[in-house]
Design a protein around this motif. Structure first.
Motif, PDB file in Angstrom:
ATOM      1  N   LEU A  24       0.834  -1.210   0.000  1.00 21.27           N
ATOM      2  CA  LEU A  24       0.000   0.000   0.000  1.00 21.27           C
ATOM      3  C   LEU A  24       0.869   1.262   0.000  1.00 21.27           C
ATOM      4  O   LEU A  24       0.373   2.367   0.236  1.00 21.27           O
ATOM      5  N   GLY A  56      -2.005   7.888   6.388  1.00 23.01           N
ATOM      6  CA  GLY A  56      -1.087   7.088   7.222  1.00 23.01           C
ATOM      7  C   GLY A  56      -1.475   7.218   8.680  1.00 23.01           C
ATOM      8  O   GLY A  56      -2.625   6.963   9.051  1.00 23.01           O
ATOM      9  N   GLU A  75      -8.328   7.300   3.211  1.00 20.51           N
ATOM     10  CA  GLU A  75      -7.368   6.229   3.536  1.00 20.51           C
ATOM     11  C   GLU A  75      -7.982   4.872   3.208  1.00 20.51           C
ATOM     12  O   GLU A  75      -9.081   4.550   3.642  1.00 20.51           O
TER      13      GLU A  75
HETATM   14  N1  SAM Z   1       0.522  10.763   4.730  1.00 22.82           N
HETATM   15  C1  SAM Z   1       1.300   9.760   5.464  1.00 22.82           C
HETATM   16  C2  SAM Z   1       2.709  10.260   5.674  1.00 22.82           C
HETATM   17  O1  SAM Z   1       3.088  11.224   5.014  1.00 22.82           O
HETATM   18  O2  SAM Z   1       3.418   9.673   6.474  1.00 22.82           O
HETATM   19  C3  SAM Z   1       1.296   8.418   4.762  1.00 22.82           C
HETATM   20  C4  SAM Z   1       1.844   8.418   3.356  1.00 22.82           C
HETATM   21  S1  SAM Z   1       2.086   6.798   2.698  1.00 22.82           S
HETATM   22  C5  SAM Z   1       3.349   7.169   1.510  1.00 22.82           C
HETATM   23  C6  SAM Z   1       0.690   6.522   1.645  1.00 22.82           C
HETATM   24  C7  SAM Z   1      -0.646   6.339   2.330  1.00 22.82           C
HETATM   25  O3  SAM Z   1      -1.648   6.126   1.318  1.00 22.82           O
HETATM   26  C8  SAM Z   1      -0.747   5.153   3.262  1.00 22.82           C
HETATM   27  O4  SAM Z   1      -1.408   5.528   4.431  1.00 22.82           O
HETATM   28  C9  SAM Z   1      -1.574   4.118   2.480  1.00 22.82           C
HETATM   29  O5  SAM Z   1      -2.285   3.214   3.287  1.00 22.82           O
HETATM   30  C10 SAM Z   1      -2.497   5.057   1.690  1.00 22.82           C
HETATM   31  N2  SAM Z   1      -3.042   4.473   0.444  1.00 22.82           N
HETATM   32  C11 SAM Z   1      -2.461   3.556  -0.356  1.00 22.82           C
HETATM   33  N3  SAM Z   1      -3.243   3.285  -1.414  1.00 22.82           N
HETATM   34  C12 SAM Z   1      -4.359   4.042  -1.284  1.00 22.82           C
HETATM   35  C13 SAM Z   1      -5.554   4.183  -2.047  1.00 22.82           C
HETATM   36  N4  SAM Z   1      -5.734   3.509  -3.186  1.00 22.82           N
HETATM   37  N5  SAM Z   1      -6.517   5.017  -1.598  1.00 22.82           N
HETATM   38  C14 SAM Z   1      -6.339   5.724  -0.449  1.00 22.82           C
HETATM   39  N6  SAM Z   1      -5.231   5.612   0.330  1.00 22.82           N
HETATM   40  C15 SAM Z   1      -4.242   4.801  -0.081  1.00 22.82           C
END
Ligand code: SAM
Length: 290
Positions: A24, A56, A75
């Motif tokens: 993810l 996240g 999310e």
């Molecule tokens: N914003 C947080 C940070 O900066 O630490 C987390 C960033 S992390 C790179 C990407 C986030 O996107 C994760 O929480 C993941 O679970 C979420 N994510 C992944 N695929 C997604 C989707 N299709 N729709 C919504 N959220 C998604």
């Protein structure tokens, strides 16, 4: 709670038995300076709304909520919901939506959630596995009406988004970005700024959205078809790439005549053409689609 500290991340891992899922794109940001850069780049005001993709544990979400009137965040990972309930508890202006961003009608969501906001920004540390599909969707949706999109992406993707003609990074995505926005790399963020660290460095990119495109092709759809065909076979000349795409009814000789009549050399490649030149080309090919 300092959401950028490794102690907090470990506390969350232990308390909720949370495991970060590589599939993810869960690389959580723990760099306060990078967060400052995202917040400063997005034009947030006490009257503006922010849409975030992928909160996240809420490290960026909290900062967005502090800088704007309302923040809506999407999310996909259900396991993060109870975490976010705790980490974002102090904020009354955050709405969390548990969904796959690719399945959400974003224009309808923005219209509904931010009707009382003066402007809307999109901000995200994007999951890397799905960066291009998300950005393509955001850019291609004419009904979004957002001020700017500020995203953390892999450094190579950032370079593609902002690339100019005649450079290695220039691609069909660069043309799409330049058509809809004025792009800018805000800062480069090292892999060590994330938990766990990804394999490559990242960069924050700001796309200041245009209200009208800088060119007016006869058909936007035909324009982007031609752009994609031109970049489809990168190492080939424009003539060969367009003929090889099988989109047009012209023979190679006819294509050569058309391209040279527009003032392009026979050997020109798609990567040498800017927006205006693609517009001229696409308009000239408008009646030649199969
Ligand atoms: N914003 C947080 C940070 O900066 O630490 C987390 C960033 S992390 C790179 C990407 C986030 O996107 C994760 O929480 C993941 O679970 C979420 N994510 C992944 N695929 C997604 C989707 N299709 N729709 C919504 N959220 C998604």
């Amino acid at each position: 709670m300092d959401l950028t500290s490794i102690q907090t991340i470990n506390y969350i891992r232990n308390k909720y038995g949370f495991h970060m899922r590589k599939g993810l794109g869960q690389n959580f940001l723990q760099d306060a300076a990078a967060l400052d850069n995202i917040i400063q780049a997005a034009s947030l005001t006490p009257d503006s709304g922010t849409l975030e993709i992928g909160p996240g544990i809420g490290v960026l979400t909290a900062r967005l909520a502090e800088a704007s009137k309302k923040t809506v965040t999407i999310e996909i990972d259900t396991n993060l919901l109870e975490v976010l309930d705790e980490t974002l508890a102090p904020y009354e202006n955050i709405k969390i939506i548990n969904a796959d961003v690719m399945k959400v009608d974003l224009a309808a969501l923005i219209a509904e959630e931010f009707s009382d906001c003066a402007s809307v920004s999109i901000a995200a540390n994007l999951p890397y596995y799905i960066t291009t599909p998300i950005l393509t969707r955001l850019l291609e949706d004419p009904a979004l009406h957002v001020n700017d999109i500020v995203v953390m992406v892999q450094k190579e993707v950032a370079q593609r988004l902002c690339a100019r003609p005649k450079t290695k990074s220039y691609s069909a995505l660069s043309v799409l970005v330049a058509y809809h926005s004025v792009p800018e790399i805000v800062t480069v963020v090292p892999a060590s700024s994330f938990v766990p660290p990804p394999k490559v460095d990242s960069a924050v990119v700001k796309l200041a959205m245009r209200t009208t495109p800088p060119i007016q092709p006869l058909s936007e759809k035909a324009f982007f078809k031609t752009v994609r065909a031109a970049f489809g076979q990168r190492r080939k000349t424009l003539i060969n790439a367009l003929c090889g795409s099988n989109l047009y009814s012209l023979s190679k000789e006819e294509m050569k005549t058309l391209i040279t009549s527009l003032g392009f050399p026979e050997t020109v490649r798609g990567e040498e053409l800017g927006l205006q030149e693609f517009c001229v080309l696409s308009d000239a090919l408008i009646n030649s689609f199969k």
